[in-house]
Design a protein around this motif. Structure first.
Motif, short mmCIF file in Angstrom:
data_model
loop_
_atom_site.label_atom_id
_atom_site.label_comp_id
_atom_site.label_asym_id
_atom_site.label_seq_id
_atom_site.Cartn_x
_atom_site.Cartn_y
_atom_site.Cartn_z
N HIS A 126 0.84 -1.21 0.00
CA HIS A 126 0.00 0.00 0.00
C HIS A 126 0.87 1.26 0.00
O HIS A 126 0.60 2.21 -0.75
CB HIS A 126 -0.93 -0.01 1.21
CG HIS A 126 -1.65 1.29 1.43
ND1 HIS A 126 -2.67 1.72 0.61
CD2 HIS A 126 -1.47 2.26 2.36
CE1 HIS A 126 -3.10 2.89 1.03
NE2 HIS A 126 -2.39 3.24 2.09
N SER A 129 2.49 1.81 -3.38
CA SER A 129 1.56 2.32 -4.39
C SER A 129 1.24 3.79 -4.19
O SER A 129 0.93 4.50 -5.15
CB SER A 129 0.27 1.49 -4.38
OG SER A 129 -0.41 1.65 -3.14
N SER A 130 1.31 4.27 -2.94
CA SER A 130 1.00 5.68 -2.66
C SER A 130 2.21 6.58 -2.81
O SER A 130 2.08 7.81 -2.74
CB SER A 130 0.45 5.81 -1.24
OG SER A 130 1.45 5.50 -0.27
N GLU A 133 2.31 9.84 -5.11
CA GLU A 133 1.54 11.00 -4.70
C GLU A 133 2.16 11.74 -3.53
O GLU A 133 1.69 12.82 -3.15
CB GLU A 133 0.11 10.58 -4.30
CG GLU A 133 -0.78 10.20 -5.47
CD GLU A 133 -0.45 8.83 -6.02
OE1 GLU A 133 -0.10 7.94 -5.20
OE2 GLU A 133 -0.50 8.64 -7.25
#
Length: 584
Positions: A126, A129-130, A133
């Motif tokens: 997780h 994947s972030s 950003e």
């Protein structure tokens, strides 16, 4: 060496320190405490204890920062359950992206320490994947270092090295390259790609030593000693262990204390010095916990087994071999669990991607159908949208106009210099308050305040200092007033305070506290400081009635009596020729 690496790597979130440690600035104080976590842990713990009594007056952001440091300390002391709860609350409720990134990284390690590998690798996926950003430098650096550590933990050497090198390019201001260099060397070591002559190891040692981060520097020195032992150079390993012994003792970091003793035992065993080898191995067991399982303890029991076997002590050798077998089994089971958890996390991620692609295809079909349907009503929707935009624009314009009117109304009631009510607003509000007070037969006091020799201050030091004195006076008075009291500037250096529901004795006491605080206040001037004073007159409704004009007149009369009697005093008008001096 991996357990020591894993136990240490979660501490990577040290922030840049600040010179000031004054509790008067809680934000700087917390940053300074955070910078000492690994450099001087005892001082860090002492600073936490020092700031906890101040917690109620901290801002919301500072309270979350303090909770993060408390959670870090709980995890450092092995209280993983409590720290995990705190990390979840910080992630869910703090709203601070930097703290969320730090807490997520530590939660990642917390889950790994508790052998909840599936949750840990799922969180790692997780966070990875972030990552695109995340723009904040500290947050990005924190995520990269923790992802490198976790992938190393899952024996994914190439990915761990890749994230460590990404962290090297993302070091925020105030940080050194020690942590990413350490992570890269640790991943290479755990992947069996490091030798005692490797440049990555030497670089990590030099940078961490120069950055004065002893825990990480000691970790690299111990890696080098282990490599010397593996390369059959026990004398070099012993010399190196002697060199870092003092630093390891000072840092008092348990994995290093344990590993240094085991390495010493291994080195002595290779040199044929069974006595010193056994002594070092027993020292390692003495500081370990009864239920500890680690690769270090496995090696330690292996040393003791070999010594007892060589000396013909079969019973003791068998006992140590049983311990060695148990440690080896636990170690291999843990490796298999990590590998299985990583594979399951990857499979889950793959399934999610496949499901996402399937949903994406379905969504594309639905989107095409909706597009065909929308063409029929596109013109009508366009008119509706335009109408809504016009309506929203009008509402926003009216809202901004109303807000501007309210702001101008508020500003029109305040004195431009001091920020308190000006003469007209004060008299209006005071008159209305006295009328209401008269209906319920309450009592109030009016305090007239005039700064002594204010014209002389302006003439001597200039109007800028005079303005500073006026602002300082307002600040002093506000310290002693209640929220319901009215405070205004009548003009120049004259102020007036209406104390509602306040008897004469209370009013005199408040006025004298204001006078004393003003007298004790110092204002900076060029080359030194300057003090000033004020004279105060008090009038109360019990003698003067509820008419504001009469109250002001009596308070002014008492004020001028205070001026005539030497200034820097409080006098209450008694309604006769007598007066009451609060400073007597």
């Amino acid at each position: 060496m991996w357990p020591a690496m894993a136990a240490m790597a979660w501490c990577l979130l040290v922030q840049p320190g600040y010179a000031a440690t004054s509790i008067t600035n809680p934000g700087q104080f917390l940053d300074q405490a955070e910078s000492l976590r690994l450099k001087d842990h005892a001082q860090f713990a002492q600073m936490l204890a020092q700031i906890h009594p101040e917690a109620p007056r901290l801002s919301e952001a500072e309270q979350w920062h303090l909770r993060y440091l408390d959670a870090w300390e709980d995890m450092f002391n092995g209280n993983y359950i409590k720290s995990e709860t705190e990390f979840h609350q910080i992630i869910d409720r703090s709203g601070d992206p930097v703290l969320i990134a730090k807490a997520s990284g530590l939660l990642l390690s917390n889950l790994a320490f508790n052998r909840r590998y599936e949750e840990a690798f799922a969180l790692a996926n997780h966070l990875a994947s972030s990552l695109p950003e995340v723009k904040n430098p500290e947050s990005r650096y924190t995520l990269l270092t923790n992802l490198s550590q976790m992938l190393d933990f899952g024996e994914q050497t190439d990915l761990a090295v890749q994230y460590a090198r990404m962290a090297e390019d993302a070091v925020p201001p105030g940080e050194s390259l020690c942590r990413p260099f350490y992570l890269e060397a640790a991943a290479l070591y755990n992947g069996k790609r490091l030798t005692s002559a490797s440049s990555e190891l030497r670089r990590a040692i030099d940078v961490c030593t120069a950055a004065k981060e002893p825990v990480f520097a000691n970790g690299m020195w111990l890696v080098l000693a282990s490599l010397h032992i593996d390369e059959n150079q026990p004398a070099k390993a012993l010399a190196l262990l002697d060199q870092v012994a003092a630093s390891v003792r000072t840092a008092h970091y348990y994995p290093h204390r344990l590993s240094s003793r085991v390495e010493r035992a291994q080195a002595y065993l290779k040199l044929g010095n069974d006595g010193e080898a056994k002594k070092a191995a027993l020292d390692a067991l003495a500081i370990s916990q009864p239920d500890d399982t680690s690769e270090w303890l496995m090696d330690d029991y292996q040393v003791l087994y070999q010594i007892e076997k060589q000396q013909g002590h079969n019973a003791a050798a068998l006992n140590y071999y049983e311990h060695y077998s148990n440690q080896e089994k636990s170690h291999l089971d843990d490796i298999r669990s990590r590998a299985l958890a990583y594979d399951m996390a990857e499979q889950h991620l793959l399934m999610q991607k496949m499901e996402t692609e399937r949903l994406s295809k379905q969504n594309s079909i639905l989107t095409l159908q909706q597009t065909l349907t929308a063409k029929a009503i596109e013109t009508g929707r366009l008119y509706i949208v335009l109408l809504v935009l016009v309506l929203v624009s009008v509402i926003l314009w009216l809202f901004r106009l109303k807000r501007s009117q309210l702001r101008f109304k508020q500003l029109s009631c305040l004195d431009g210099l001091t920020g308190i009510s000006h003469y007209q607003h004060f008299t209006s509000e005071a008159g209305r308050a006295l009328q209401l007070l008269e209906k319920k037969h309450g009592i109030a006091c009016l305090i007239a305040i005039d700064l002594d020799h204010f014209k002389q201050i302006n003439d001597t030091h200039g109007h800028a200092l005079g303005d500073a004195v006026l602002k300082c006076t307002v600040a002093v008075c506000q310290q002693h007033l209640r929220s319901e009291d009215l405070f205004g500037r009548l003009g120049g250096e004259e102020f007036c305070v209406l104390l509602l529901d306040c008897h004469r004795e209370q009013g005199m006491a408040i006025a004298d506290r204001i006078r004393a605080t003003i007298e004790a206040t110092l204002v900076d001037v060029e080359g030194g400081v300057m003090s000033f004073s004020a004279s105060l007159g008090v009038a109360c409704t019990d003698r003067s009635g509820y008419e504001l004009q009469r109250l002001c007149k009596d308070a002014d009369a008492a004020l001028y009596r205070a001026k005539r009697h030497g200034r820097n005093r409080v006098i209450a008008d008694t309604g006769s020729d007598d007066l009451q001096d609060a400073t007597a």
